[in-house]
Design a protein around this motif. Structure first.
Motif: not given
Length: 143
Positions: A24-26, A41-46, A51-57, A62-65
């Motif tokens: 995911x480039x993360x 837990x941490x990887x899934x949470x990230x 909210x600051x990582x541009x590839x997070x769901x 939020x960007x789509x909204x």
């Protein structure tokens, strides 16, 4: 969403969290944020909720909204009449206000809902802004 769902379905033999983060480039951003080896837990949470990582769901939702609000300037005073914004808002709230342990416990179901909402939003945008029902009318040259 598909990668996260795949990871949870193939827990024993699937790709490691490090592999998923890298694909995911993360990975580098994760290491800078959590300062250690990835835990589930941490990887899934990230990947889900940062909210600051541009590839997070959650960032993507939020960007789509924001983009939908920008291209559909008819702001509603009460609620949203725009089906896309309603669907995106529901899935965002579902993810943001659920404890990460609950999300991880039902990760395939949550990721299926994310994919469904994404598909519905894409279809609503296509119908609204790129209608395919309209037949092209050709205007011939006047001699």
């Amino acid at each position: 969403a598909r990668m996260l769902a795949t990871r949870s379905l193939t827990e024993a033999s699937g790709p490691s969290w490090t592999t998923i983060l890298r694909s995911c480039g993360a990975y580098e951003a994760y290491v800078r944020t959590y300062r250690g080896m990835p835990s589930s837990r941490n990887a899934a949470e990230f990947l889900l909720l940062d909210r600051l990582f541009p590839r997070s769901i959650i960032y993507s939702i939020q960007r789509a909204e924001e983009c939908m609000s920008a291209i559909d300037p008819r702001a509603d005073r009460v609620g949203h009449s725009n089906a896309v914004l309603r669907a995106l808002g529901r899935i965002r709230n579902d993810l943001e206000y659920s404890p990460i342990t609950d999300i991880l416990g039902e990760l395939p179901e949550h990721m299926e809902r994310v994919q469904t909402v994404t598909r519905e939003a894409s279809e609503a945008i296509r119908q609204r802004f790129f209608p395919t029902q309209a037949e092209p009318s050709w205007i011939g040259e006047i001699s």
